[in-house]
Write an enzyme that holds these catalytic residues in place. Sequence first.
Site, mmCIF file in Angstrom:
data_model
loop_
_atom_site.group_PDB
_atom_site.id
_atom_site.type_symbol
_atom_site.label_atom_id
_atom_site.label_comp_id
_atom_site.label_asym_id
_atom_site.label_seq_id
_atom_site.Cartn_x
_atom_site.Cartn_y
_atom_site.Cartn_z
ATOM 1 N N HIS A 147 0.856 -1.176 -0.044
ATOM 2 C CA HIS A 147 -0.044 0.262 0.307
ATOM 3 C C HIS A 147 0.803 1.541 0.219
ATOM 4 O O HIS A 147 0.354 2.466 -0.994
ATOM 5 C CB HIS A 147 -0.955 -0.109 1.570
ATOM 6 N N CYS A 181 -14.418 2.547 -17.062
ATOM 7 C CA CYS A 181 -14.023 2.608 -16.633
ATOM 8 C C CYS A 181 -13.284 2.501 -15.049
ATOM 9 O O CYS A 181 -12.608 2.171 -14.814
ATOM 10 C CB CYS A 181 -14.037 4.184 -15.791
#
Length: 543
Positions: free
Chosen positions: A192, A503
């Site tokens: 992350h 998207c």
Amino acid sequence: GDDLEIIEAAWGLGEAVVSGSVSPDNYVVKGDKITQKKIAKKEIMIVRDRKTRKTKKIDVPEDRKDAQVLTEPEIIKLAKLGKLVEEHYGKPQDIEWAVQGGEIYLLQSRPITTIQKREVKGDKASGEIILEGLGASPGVASGKVKIVKSMDTLDRVLDGDILVTKMTTPDMVPAMKRSAAIVTDEGGLTCHAAIVSRELGTPAVVGTKEATKVLQDEQVITVDGEMGHVMLGAVKKEAPEAKAEKGALPAIAVTKPITATEVKVNVSIPEAAERAKETMADGVGLLRIEHMILGLNTHPEVYMKSGRSGEYVDELVKGIRTVADAFYPKPVWVRTLDAPTDEFRAMKGGENEPFEHNPMLGMRGIRRDLRETEHFKLEMAAFKKLFEMGYDNIGIMLPLVQHPSELRRAKELMVEAGIDLDKVDVGIMVEIPASALVIDDFIKEGLDFVSFGTNDLTQYTLAVDRNNELVADLYNELHPAVLKLIEYVIGECNKAGVKTSICGQAGSRPDVAKRLVAMGITSISANIDAVEAVREMVARTEH
Ligand code: PEP
Ligand code: MG
């Protein structure tokens, strides 16, 4: 480019490396030689639980914690396989693999397009190195150490400080944005902290094992995110002429193929706007505003109930404007709020969020905004302000639309807010099979574009929870049913002159892009790191 291969290895399943919950070994192979080995302390591993058939996290047995994971012959063999895959695809690859019973298995491979470009050469610092880790996001920055052990100490991280923590989590993003650099104990190049730092363009060193122990609060340090070094004091940069703005990509000569199908980019964090722009994308096909709002760390309801709605609107304007500015005059499709109750409950003031059995099938997307119209009105007030400021490149996209009446009602509210529908592109996400099947009714209702949200379209078409790892093997964006819905919508929209786009994550896959171009889609919007590969595939398919 220079024959360098980086191998990360940990015990158990690869998930622990990807999520950053373990610091992996790191080996560097150049040509056929191992040039560097960093053996990490591997505290945990993820293994299969034979009883539940799920994966579980366990402690690594003592004798294996500090042991080198791969033998040298394995490292060399793996590097050779890596080269083979790279040659096959003709570009550097990010490959997931496993070793079981002496056999090497290749699990996944995808092109690396960003890391190389983002290396900020010449922006190095020299000084006394007090800590080493993996250079996860390039750049050099100095500042005061702020060690974050729990979420309630996040506020201590001020602009320009250096965030030092075991491992970052999504709720730390606001503090990560304020940080001049980030240093973690744990994690590999895909954890992350590494991913978010790269999107933010913030120098980061991860997997130092002991940053939170070795570094002291308020101590001034310098972080070199390319070399993976942490130095004592504010160290001067060696090559000031090679200065690179924090977050900017260094100038490189790129030949961009011209494609008839537009290739756009997705943005979630306004701070990533400049980096997104560097991809030379034809616009933003999805600007999510949830991250902007989560970043405020105060539930919208708190603003509304305390008479601070104006402040909230200004925050939305600020975030959207950053992206609209970066891309002007190219179009930026901004999506109205798609906030699942479970994610917003964690915010300050989010305790009123209802508990739902199925948040994915519950109060999110346009259905929520049409009930809580007070919130929708604030979003529209933000759009109105932006239009008045001259941002005629902003389009409005409605998420999770299920029936044309929702589009109608949303447009009514837009008009009530003083938005001139003749001057702004309004579209819907097609992410529920129902809206795909009745696309003709939506077209009759009047819309300028549709965009496929394949993350949700896949989960709702296949009845597979996108967040449930138990059924993850059934989650398939290329399922014929999903493709059939997409193809049908593109066909109907093309007849009516309505633009189509994608998207969802599938749009970042060149193999999907190829099919979509063949179906006649108008544009494809990909993640920052995938734009280049998608654009190449689009060009090739069009040829
Ligand atoms: C999608 O569903 O594909 C999408 C783009 O929206 P989100 O991932 O935010 O649900
Ligand atoms: Mg969605």
